[in-house]
Motif scaffolding. Sequence first.
Motif, PDB file in Angstrom:
ATOM      1  N   ASP A 281       7.362  17.707  42.524  1.00  0.00           N
ATOM      2  CA  ASP A 281       7.633  16.787  41.461  1.00  0.00           C
ATOM      3  C   ASP A 281       8.145  17.770  40.074  1.00  0.00           C
ATOM      4  OD1 ASP A 281       7.150  15.641  38.911  1.00  0.00           O
ATOM      5  OD2 ASP A 281       4.951  14.840  39.207  1.00  0.00           O
ATOM      6  N   TYR A 282       9.569  17.542  40.009  1.00  0.00           N
ATOM      7  CA  TYR A 282      10.157  18.445  38.981  1.00  0.00           C
ATOM      8  C   TYR A 282       9.963  18.189  37.499  1.00  0.00           C
ATOM      9  CZ  TYR A 282      13.077  19.958  43.028  1.00  0.00           C
ATOM     10  OH  TYR A 282      13.454  20.441  44.189  1.00  0.00           O
ATOM     11  N   ARG A 283       8.864  17.377  37.336  1.00  0.00           N
ATOM     12  CA  ARG A 283       8.538  17.103  35.990  1.00  0.00           C
ATOM     13  C   ARG A 283       7.576  18.341  35.712  1.00  0.00           C
ATOM     14  NH1 ARG A 283       6.757  10.791  36.978  1.00  0.00           N
ATOM     15  NH2 ARG A 283       5.723  12.127  39.086  1.00  0.00           N
ATOM     16  N   LEU A 284       6.860  18.974  36.630  1.00  0.00           N
ATOM     17  CA  LEU A 284       5.996  20.157  36.524  1.00  0.00           C
ATOM     18  C   LEU A 284       6.858  21.548  36.068  1.00  0.00           C
ATOM     19  CD1 LEU A 284       3.587  19.509  39.430  1.00  0.00           C
ATOM     20  CD2 LEU A 284       3.420  18.920  37.177  1.00  0.00           C
ATOM     21  N   GLY A 285       6.196  22.328  35.533  1.00  0.00           N
ATOM     22  CA  GLY A 285       6.885  23.751  35.372  1.00  0.00           C
ATOM     23  C   GLY A 285       7.116  24.616  36.548  1.00  0.00           C
ATOM     24  N   ASP A 286       6.343  24.217  37.738  1.00  0.00           N
ATOM     25  CA  ASP A 286       6.467  25.037  38.961  1.00  0.00           C
ATOM     26  C   ASP A 286       6.173  24.179  40.190  1.00  0.00           C
ATOM     27  OD1 ASP A 286       6.320  27.065  40.676  1.00  0.00           O
ATOM     28  OD2 ASP A 286       4.856  28.188  40.085  1.00  0.00           O
ATOM     29  N   PRO A 287       7.116  23.497  40.525  1.00  0.00           N
ATOM     30  CA  PRO A 287       6.705  22.409  41.659  1.00  0.00           C
ATOM     31  C   PRO A 287       6.418  22.886  42.813  1.00  0.00           C
ATOM     32  CG  PRO A 287       9.128  22.240  41.068  1.00  0.00           C
ATOM     33  CD  PRO A 287       8.131  23.074  39.840  1.00  0.00           C
ATOM     34  N   ARG A 288       7.063  23.988  43.150  1.00  0.00           N
ATOM     35  CA  ARG A 288       6.999  24.828  44.218  1.00  0.00           C
ATOM     36  C   ARG A 288       5.439  25.210  44.621  1.00  0.00           C
ATOM     37  NH1 ARG A 288       6.634  29.871  45.941  1.00  0.00           N
ATOM     38  NH2 ARG A 288       7.419  30.925  44.071  1.00  0.00           N
ATOM     39  N   THR A 289       4.828  26.046  43.486  1.00  0.00           N
ATOM     40  CA  THR A 289       3.284  26.350  43.555  1.00  0.00           C
ATOM     41  C   THR A 289       2.622  25.234  43.631  1.00  0.00           C
ATOM     42  OG1 THR A 289       4.106  28.576  42.346  1.00  0.00           O
ATOM     43  CG2 THR A 289       1.709  27.852  42.472  1.00  0.00           C
ATOM     44  N   GLU A 290       2.773  24.025  43.099  1.00  0.00           N
ATOM     45  CA  GLU A 290       2.119  22.964  43.317  1.00  0.00           C
ATOM     46  C   GLU A 290       2.240  22.371  44.656  1.00  0.00           C
ATOM     47  OE1 GLU A 290       0.801  18.850  43.358  1.00  0.00           O
ATOM     48  OE2 GLU A 290       2.722  19.396  43.610  1.00  0.00           O
ATOM     49  N   LEU A 291       3.130  22.466  45.297  1.00  0.00           N
ATOM     50  CA  LEU A 291       3.284  22.175  46.491  1.00  0.00           C
ATOM     51  C   LEU A 291       2.131  22.979  47.408  1.00  0.00           C
ATOM     52  CD1 LEU A 291       6.645  21.457  48.718  1.00  0.00           C
ATOM     53  CD2 LEU A 291       4.694  23.087  49.686  1.00  0.00           C
ATOM     54  N   VAL A 317      13.975  12.538  45.866  1.00  0.00           N
ATOM     55  CA  VAL A 317      13.302  10.992  46.022  1.00  0.00           C
ATOM     56  C   VAL A 317      13.757  10.134  44.682  1.00  0.00           C
ATOM     57  CG1 VAL A 317      10.975  12.445  46.419  1.00  0.00           C
ATOM     58  CG2 VAL A 317      11.715  11.865  44.081  1.00  0.00           C
ATOM     59  N   ASN A 318      13.322   8.951  44.491  1.00  0.00           N
ATOM     60  CA  ASN A 318      14.143   7.978  43.557  1.00  0.00           C
ATOM     61  C   ASN A 318      13.390   7.600  42.452  1.00  0.00           C
ATOM     62  OD1 ASN A 318      12.008   6.450  45.686  1.00  0.00           O
ATOM     63  ND2 ASN A 318      12.678   4.849  44.414  1.00  0.00           N
ATOM     64  N   TRP A 319      12.307   8.247  42.100  1.00  0.00           N
ATOM     65  CA  TRP A 319      11.029   7.718  41.236  1.00  0.00           C
ATOM     66  C   TRP A 319      10.874   8.791  40.096  1.00  0.00           C
ATOM     67  CZ3 TRP A 319       7.195  11.276  41.750  1.00  0.00           C
ATOM     68  CH2 TRP A 319       7.234  11.755  42.907  1.00  0.00           C
ATOM     69  N   GLN A 320      11.637   9.858  39.946  1.00  0.00           N
ATOM     70  CA  GLN A 320      11.626  10.634  38.816  1.00  0.00           C
ATOM     71  C   GLN A 320      12.632  10.519  37.759  1.00  0.00           C
ATOM     72  OE1 GLN A 320      10.655  14.943  40.264  1.00  0.00           O
ATOM     73  NE2 GLN A 320       9.518  14.131  41.850  1.00  0.00           N
ATOM     74  N   PRO A 321      12.584  11.138  36.725  1.00  0.00           N
ATOM     75  CA  PRO A 321      13.689  10.687  35.739  1.00  0.00           C
ATOM     76  C   PRO A 321      14.975  11.427  36.129  1.00  0.00           C
ATOM     77  CG  PRO A 321      11.660  11.455  34.664  1.00  0.00           C
ATOM     78  CD  PRO A 321      11.467  11.397  35.845  1.00  0.00           C
ATOM     79  N   ILE A 322      14.887  12.667  36.680  1.00  0.00           N
ATOM     80  CA  ILE A 322      16.201  13.132  37.719  1.00  0.00           C
ATOM     81  C   ILE A 322      15.549  13.717  38.939  1.00  0.00           C
ATOM     82  CG2 ILE A 322      17.928  15.079  37.484  1.00  0.00           C
ATOM     83  CD1 ILE A 322      17.610  15.093  34.430  1.00  0.00           C
ATOM     84  N   ASN A 323      16.361  12.981  39.860  1.00  0.00           N
ATOM     85  CA  ASN A 323      15.908  12.947  41.242  1.00  0.00           C
ATOM     86  C   ASN A 323      16.847  14.435  42.004  1.00  0.00           C
ATOM     87  OD1 ASN A 323      13.870  10.955  41.600  1.00  0.00           O
ATOM     88  ND2 ASN A 323      15.598   9.826  40.921  1.00  0.00           N
ATOM     89  N   PHE A 324      16.536  15.424  41.730  1.00  0.00           N
ATOM     90  CA  PHE A 324      17.096  16.530  42.347  1.00  0.00           C
ATOM     91  C   PHE A 324      17.129  16.749  43.786  1.00  0.00           C
ATOM     92  CE2 PHE A 324      15.766  17.934  38.102  1.00  0.00           C
ATOM     93  CZ  PHE A 324      16.550  18.294  37.616  1.00  0.00           C
TER      94      PHE A 324
END
Length: 687
Positions: A281-291, A317-324
Amino acid sequence: MAAPAHTFTHDGIAFGGDYNPEQWHPSVWEEDVALMREAGVDLVAINIFGWAAVEPRSGEFTFASLDRVIELLHAAGIRVNLGTGTASPPAWLTLAHPEILPIAEDGTTRYPGGRQAWCPSSPAFRTAALSLVRAVAERFGSHPAVALWHVSNELGCHNALCYCDQSAAAFRRWLRARYNSIDALNAAWGTAFWSQTYSDWDEILPPRAALSARNPGQALDFHRFSSDELLDYYRAEAAVIRDLSDVPVTTNFMVAAHIENMDYWQWAGEMDVVANDHYLDYRLGDPRTELSFAADLSRGLALGSPWLLMEHSTGAVNWQPINFAKSPGQMLRNSLTHVARGADAVCFFQWRASLQGSEKFHSAMLPHAGTDSELWREVVELGAILSKLDEVAGSRVVADIALVFSWESWWAADAESRPSTAIGYLDQVHAVYAAFAALHMTMDVVAPGADLSEYKLVVVPGLHLVRNEEAAIINDWIADGGTALVTFFSGIVDENDRVWAGGYTGPFRDALGVAVEEFAPLAPDSRVSLDSGATGTKWSERMRVTTAEVVDAFADGPAAGSPAITRNRWGSGNAWYLSTLLEPEEYRSLALQLAAEAGVDSPVRVSGDAEGAVEVVRRRGDLASYVFAINHSNTSVQLQVSGTELITGDNNAGHNTAGHNTAGDNTVATVEVPPGAVRIIREESAS
């Protein structure tokens, strides 16, 4: 928790993903199965959204296509994770029974055209869905290809909270069972406030949209009810399957930062094996650690046993504002992070990228670009690597630290009318988790009230809602010699969202040796200084110590002069309290101090300029232990470990390179982990 009815077994680490053959002409199916074999796929989920294909009209079942797909997979030696097909109702069902459609909190209907357009309390939906489940289970319940049953899909992803009249009636039934009397409900919800007192059960509604803040006790119970209602639906499907099949049953959880509506501590015991879906989830500050946190929480739900990664993505993915898109090598690192943290399956959504529909831009194992693509080559590489890790399957992750996590605290702490919307429950959880993860220290995530006897250190971040008996387990564990960290906004309310009077921290107050008198939250971008020179953000408190020692104090800000970090001797142990959110580097320093006091260390020593960007986890089996090192940086690092490296096949890893022990000049074996690489070492002897 109930004991699993059956155990899911697989030869090694399973590899695969969702396959939706109904989207493709039958001429494509044989090509798909051949490419699956090329990639090393050995577990495929099908019939996840197959209701309209299997039952095109009410009561008319057609299985020819599903028969053919299952036979193709079986002939290729690919096991089937068979969906019940009930995730989204077909158009004919909602036309015949419009009362199935869910109602949002503002009273508006949510119509077909997407997915999960059904109310969890709808009798008509349940009748039709269970009819489908029975037909599918009768057809395939004993088929040798079927290795696992997949109930519905991501239950509650979109429809967890329904406010319709059917839900209202079910909510009232749930409340009657919980409270027995209307007087007990009034006491629990504090309905004397704002003239909300009820005299009859029929007066009670779900917490629909109101002109002001709603009753927090009512909102909390509606969350509990909604989670229980979906769990009851899962049980209904599972019961039909278990009448007709001996194959284990599960559903895919959504342990992730943006999904909060299911209390999976209540669900996990109903699963024959725990399975989770996770997407960065790239809306988070640190998506890797959240994983990593989500993987550890999934293992916690499995009570330490191996679990299944049912879905994640090869790329965007297809559901975030920007899908990296994922960078080269990132899919491998993400996948093996889940394996390092206990997953015995690595599966994706989905096998072949869709050409139409809402998810046509969601990445897949076989992308739109086809097999002549870097993404496909990475998928094949991942399959080959997973085939080398078969011996790891069944081993368990080693952790000396427990993190207490609560969905109820999440619901209550993030409710309306709270002291600050600048910080939420997960912000605290992720911050303390990241501090220890940066030190290569592994955490087990446990429920409030869990047995803590196997741990050296316990962390309790923002446990806002806590029962007296749950707090007593933590307090007693400290008194028996443990070291614990409790962070702010913990111990504030009981199970009915009633404030523990007498000073915040409630039932932790004596063990912590502090009395918090007033919250002093900070503006979103402001900072406060501590006497030590550290920096606090988001939150501060005006408090005093009773028996604790002050480790650090606020030098300025709204709580200037008040303690910021305290330590209290409680019985034979030490109870620490943190009343602000530290900056990441300073949080790591505190974590290091706590770990040293508790006698906790990282699985192996890591050295190099990028050591903080490396994950190190140990899994231990009956015959060997395995150290996973995942390098997320652009710089090589060295591990002080020796043994056989499973990815490269180096059976003398760590023996030919000398490093130096920090305690002196003794040479120690080291293994290099190149930039962006993963190394998995079977240690010479388990430790």
